[in-house]
Scaffold this motif. Structure first.
Motif, PDB file in Angstrom:
ATOM      1  N   ASP A 238      -6.254  -4.845  -5.687  1.00 26.33           N
ATOM      2  CA  ASP A 238      -6.601  -6.042  -6.465  1.00 26.33           C
ATOM      3  C   ASP A 238      -5.737  -6.208  -7.712  1.00 26.33           C
ATOM      4  OD1 ASP A 238      -9.051  -4.714  -5.155  1.00 26.33           O
ATOM      5  OD2 ASP A 238      -9.645  -6.814  -5.289  1.00 26.33           O
ATOM      6  N   ASP A 239      -5.301  -5.092  -8.294  1.00 29.95           N
ATOM      7  CA  ASP A 239      -4.450  -5.165  -9.485  1.00 29.95           C
ATOM      8  C   ASP A 239      -2.975  -5.368  -9.142  1.00 29.95           C
ATOM      9  OD1 ASP A 239      -6.646  -4.769 -11.112  1.00 29.95           O
ATOM     10  OD2 ASP A 239      -6.402  -2.590 -11.177  1.00 29.95           O
TER      11      ASP A 239
ATOM     12  N   LYS B 271       3.987  -6.273  -9.074  1.00 29.44           N
ATOM     13  CA  LYS B 271       2.909  -7.251  -8.935  1.00 29.44           C
ATOM     14  C   LYS B 271       3.359  -8.306  -7.925  1.00 29.44           C
ATOM     15  CE  LYS B 271      -0.956  -9.220 -10.687  1.00 29.44           C
ATOM     16  NZ  LYS B 271      -2.254  -8.580 -10.871  1.00 29.44           N
TER      17      LYS B 271
ATOM     18  N   LYS C 242       0.834  -1.201   0.000  1.00 29.66           N
ATOM     19  CA  LYS C 242       0.000   0.000   0.000  1.00 29.66           C
ATOM     20  C   LYS C 242       0.872   1.255   0.000  1.00 29.66           C
ATOM     21  CE  LYS C 242      -3.589   2.303   2.789  1.00 29.66           C
ATOM     22  NZ  LYS C 242      -2.810   3.463   3.284  1.00 29.66           N
TER      23      LYS C 242
ATOM     24  N   LYS D   8      -7.675  -1.383  -2.166  1.00 34.00           N
ATOM     25  CA  LYS D   8      -7.786  -1.307  -3.633  1.00 34.00           C
ATOM     26  C   LYS D   8      -6.492  -1.746  -4.311  1.00 34.00           C
ATOM     27  CE  LYS D   8     -11.258   2.344  -3.333  1.00 34.00           C
ATOM     28  NZ  LYS D   8     -11.646   3.728  -3.689  1.00 34.00           N
TER      29      LYS D   8
ATOM     30  N   VAL E 182      -6.774  -6.549   1.016  1.00 31.16           N
ATOM     31  CA  VAL E 182      -6.360  -6.160  -0.336  1.00 31.16           C
ATOM     32  C   VAL E 182      -7.473  -5.365  -1.021  1.00 31.16           C
ATOM     33  CG1 VAL E 182      -5.881  -7.068  -2.656  1.00 31.16           C
ATOM     34  CG2 VAL E 182      -4.651  -7.979  -0.671  1.00 31.16           C
ATOM     35  N   LYS E 183      -8.709  -5.825  -0.867  1.00 31.84           N
ATOM     36  CA  LYS E 183      -9.850  -5.100  -1.450  1.00 31.84           C
ATOM     37  C   LYS E 183     -10.011  -3.723  -0.796  1.00 31.84           C
ATOM     38  CE  LYS E 183     -12.764  -8.916  -3.062  1.00 31.84           C
ATOM     39  NZ  LYS E 183     -11.843 -10.031  -2.826  1.00 31.84           N
ATOM     40  N   LYS E 184      -9.872  -3.679   0.527  1.00 30.95           N
ATOM     41  CA  LYS E 184     -10.008  -2.416   1.256  1.00 30.95           C
ATOM     42  C   LYS E 184      -9.018  -1.371   0.751  1.00 30.95           C
ATOM     43  CE  LYS E 184      -9.438  -0.479   5.911  1.00 30.95           C
ATOM     44  NZ  LYS E 184      -9.094  -0.790   7.330  1.00 30.95           N
TER      45      LYS E 184
ATOM     46  N   TYR F 217      -6.881 -11.647   4.485  1.00 28.60           N
ATOM     47  CA  TYR F 217      -5.917 -11.054   3.558  1.00 28.60           C
ATOM     48  C   TYR F 217      -6.622 -10.486   2.322  1.00 28.60           C
ATOM     49  CZ  TYR F 217      -2.199 -13.392   6.224  1.00 28.60           C
ATOM     50  OH  TYR F 217      -1.342 -13.796   7.210  1.00 28.60           O
ATOM     51  N   SER F 218      -7.535 -11.262   1.752  1.00 31.07           N
ATOM     52  CA  SER F 218      -8.212 -10.799   0.535  1.00 31.07           C
ATOM     53  C   SER F 218      -9.088  -9.581   0.828  1.00 31.07           C
ATOM     54  CB  SER F 218      -9.047 -11.933  -0.077  1.00 31.07           C
ATOM     55  OG  SER F 218     -10.011 -12.410   0.835  1.00 31.07           O
ATOM     56  N   SER F 219      -9.669  -9.539   2.024  1.00 34.69           N
ATOM     57  CA  SER F 219     -10.478  -8.373   2.412  1.00 34.69           C
ATOM     58  C   SER F 219      -9.620  -7.125   2.553  1.00 34.69           C
ATOM     59  CB  SER F 219     -11.208  -8.643   3.727  1.00 34.69           C
ATOM     60  OG  SER F 219     -12.126  -9.695   3.596  1.00 34.69           O
TER      61      SER F 219
ATOM     62  N   GLU G 105      -2.391 -10.599  -6.346  1.00 34.53           N
ATOM     63  CA  GLU G 105      -3.319 -11.578  -6.907  1.00 34.53           C
ATOM     64  C   GLU G 105      -3.211 -12.890  -6.128  1.00 34.53           C
ATOM     65  OE1 GLU G 105      -4.334 -13.625 -11.239  1.00 34.53           O
ATOM     66  OE2 GLU G 105      -3.282 -11.703 -11.129  1.00 34.53           O
TER      67      GLU G 105
END
Length: 365
Positions: free
Chosen positions: A256-257, A233, A223, A254, A250-252, A246-248, A260
């Motif tokens: 995602d790009d 990446k 971040k 932003k 990453v979404k929080k 972890y995935s939450s 992965e």
């Protein structure tokens, strides 16, 4: 020449670091010299078909009956029966999965030349609580083993400092790496990810478990770096109890790009091949097989200071303190300056040294 009889015990052969190490060890033994038996608490797992045909595989499955007294009596009688059957019938025995309590007791009964193999740092695993660590190690009768094998100097030091009674019988012996298999698997074509050649790619392979792996350090660092204008990446390969956390996160953020999630892969090596560097952010490790895989495939390691990192720092990668700021600085340093591996890892020599240590154990030296 009469073959020496060897016994190994473990829990099962499901996918995992200990199981991989056991399979690699069994496939390295000389079956012209040794007659080998493997006892599993559960005769199951995807690695069963990788055990050499020469190995006799037995199952010691304990009762899980819901009636406590009945279960305890049945398991106790079974243990006594098996210990009597195995008593001193082997020239060498090894409890290879420390957490298998029945495996430890069977190995102790089978040979006076007994070994307990410790793949993790049990002092840290028990949250730096000496009392709890000692309680567990007493349960597997650690003091009765002829020797205790640790997979890193760090693990040996931490545990023996708090369990002085085993200091004289503690040795270090790392695990084999199956270089032929890895170098073959790395050739496999993949179609679920394509690398942008202009963008640095980091790969993390491991269990999604915050207590040990601390992948939030990588996410938080990413971040900051993205906010500073860096482009890169990261592939997270694996799963575990903290995957959704972890995935939450990453979404929080932003991201995602940037980050992965590819899930668990039976063959992660093609991803290593395309990576620019391998990244770890763990709080502790036994001795990460990821280190060996990265070294074999000539990929720089960016890692926190775990498990004998001093031997690798500056030679095979860059190592930092175990906190978010240090992981951030380590990633930034790599993105700014890169890292060149100058000395190729000698895998053959590495495996030969391990085999010599195991031969000495078998021959009571």
């Amino acid at each position: 020449m009469k073959k020496k009889k060897l016994l190994f015990t473990a829990y099962s052969l499901e996918i995992g670091g200990i199981e991989t190490a056991l399979v690699n060890l069994l496939n390295r033994l000389d079956y012209d010299k040794y007659e080998v038996t493997l006892i599993l608490e559960k005769k199951e797992g995807i690695f069963l078909d990788k055990i050499p045909k020469n190995v006799e595989v037995l199952e010691y499955r304990i009762s899980n009956n819901k009636f406590t007294l009945f279960r305890k009596i049945k398991n106790r009688l079974k243990l006594i029966s098996w210990k009597n059957k195995l008593k001193n019938k082997y020239d060498f025995s090894c409890s290879f999965a420390t957490y298998s309590i029945p495996g430890a007791h069977l190995a102790l009964a089978a040979s006076e030349n007994s070994t307990l193999w410790m793949h993790g740092n049990y002092y840290i695993l028990y949250n730096y609580d000496e009392k709890d660590m000692r309680k567990f190690l007493d349960t597997v009768s650690i003091k009765k083993f002829k020797r205790v094998v640790f997979v890193s100097e760090e693990n040996k030091r931490d545990v023996t400092e708090h369990y002085q009674e085993i200091k004289d019988k503690a040795i270090v012996c790392n695990n084999f790496i199956n270089s032929d298999e890895i170098l073959e698997k790395v050739k496999e074509e993949i179609d679920d990810f394509k690398k942008d050649k202009k963008m640095p790619l980091f790969v993390n392979v491991g269990r999604h478990d915050e207590y040990q792996k601390r992948l939030t350090r990588v996410i938080e660092s990413s971040k900051k770096l993205i906010e500073e204008g860096y482009k890169f990446k990261i592939l997270f390969i694996g799963d575990g109890p903290d995957y959704f956390n972890y995935s939450s996160l990453v979404k929080k953020y932003k991201l995602d790009d940037v980050i992965e999630f590819l899930g668990r892969k039976s063959n992660p090596f093609p991803y290593y091949k395309m990576a620019d560097a391998v990244i770890l952010s763990s709080e502790y490790e036994g001795y990460p097989v990821v280190f060996l895989e990265a070294m074999l495939l000539n990929k720089p390691i960016l890692s926190t200071k775990v498990s004998d990192w001093e031997d690798l720092d500056g030679k095979y990668g860059m190592f930092c303190d175990r906190n978010e700021e240090s992981v951030y600085q380590n990633m930034k340093k790599y993105l700014d300056k890169g890292f060149e591996i100058k000395d190729k890892f000698d895998c053959e020599k590495y495996n030969e040294e391990i085999y010599e240590k195991i031969e000495k154990m078998i021959n009571k030296k």
